[in-house]
Design a protein around this motif. Structure first.
Motif, PDB file in Angstrom:
ATOM      1  N   LEU A   1       0.704  -1.019  -0.195  1.00  0.00           N
ATOM      2  CA  LEU A   1       0.161   0.030   0.078  1.00  0.00           C
ATOM      3  C   LEU A   1       1.057   0.857   0.203  1.00  0.00           C
ATOM      4  O   LEU A   1       1.830   0.947  -0.162  1.00  0.00           O
ATOM      5  N   SER A   2       0.378   2.105  -0.309  1.00  0.00           N
ATOM      6  CA  SER A   2       1.204   3.098  -0.403  1.00  0.00           C
ATOM      7  C   SER A   2       1.519   4.047   0.891  1.00  0.00           C
ATOM      8  O   SER A   2       0.573   3.727   1.775  1.00  0.00           O
ATOM      9  N   VAL A   3       2.337   4.681   1.022  1.00  0.00           N
ATOM     10  CA  VAL A   3       2.154   5.662   2.643  1.00  0.00           C
ATOM     11  C   VAL A   3       1.325   6.775   2.836  1.00  0.00           C
ATOM     12  O   VAL A   3       1.119   6.617   3.915  1.00  0.00           O
ATOM     13  N   GLU A   4       0.813   7.245   1.959  1.00  0.00           N
ATOM     14  CA  GLU A   4      -0.221   8.075   2.061  1.00  0.00           C
ATOM     15  C   GLU A   4      -1.671   7.132   2.254  1.00  0.00           C
ATOM     16  O   GLU A   4      -2.005   7.602   3.886  1.00  0.00           O
ATOM     17  N   VAL A   5      -1.721   6.003   1.999  1.00  0.00           N
ATOM     18  CA  VAL A   5      -2.976   5.226   2.656  1.00  0.00           C
ATOM     19  C   VAL A   5      -2.312   4.436   4.133  1.00  0.00           C
ATOM     20  O   VAL A   5      -3.725   5.113   4.990  1.00  0.00           O
ATOM     21  N   ILE A   6      -1.535   4.775   4.449  1.00  0.00           N
ATOM     22  CA  ILE A   6      -1.099   3.492   5.523  1.00  0.00           C
ATOM     23  C   ILE A   6      -1.398   4.987   6.794  1.00  0.00           C
ATOM     24  O   ILE A   6      -1.789   4.518   7.885  1.00  0.00           O
TER      25      ILE A   6
END
Length: 56
Positions: free
Chosen positions: A42-47
């Motif tokens: 997953l992307s850092v933004e989603v995390i």
């Protein structure tokens, strides 16, 4: 959109939902973002959004 394309889109959405559920479990267990990023892709933004939603 063909039936085949729609099926692939549905499968991808299901995989993404599963990755999100897994990431939520990892966050609750105290795993760091780098580990979650590496294991779920997953992307850092989603995390970060998930962490915020979980209040962690």
């Amino acid at each position: 959109m063909t039936l085949l394309e729609r099926d692939e889109k549905n499968r991808e959405e299901a995989r993404n939902e599963e990755r999100i559920r897994f990431a939520q479990k990892l966050i609750k267990r105290g795993c760091d973002d780098d580990f979650i990023l590496e294991t779920t892709e997953l992307s850092v933004e989603v995390i970060k959004t998930l962490r915020s939603e979980l209040g962690m």
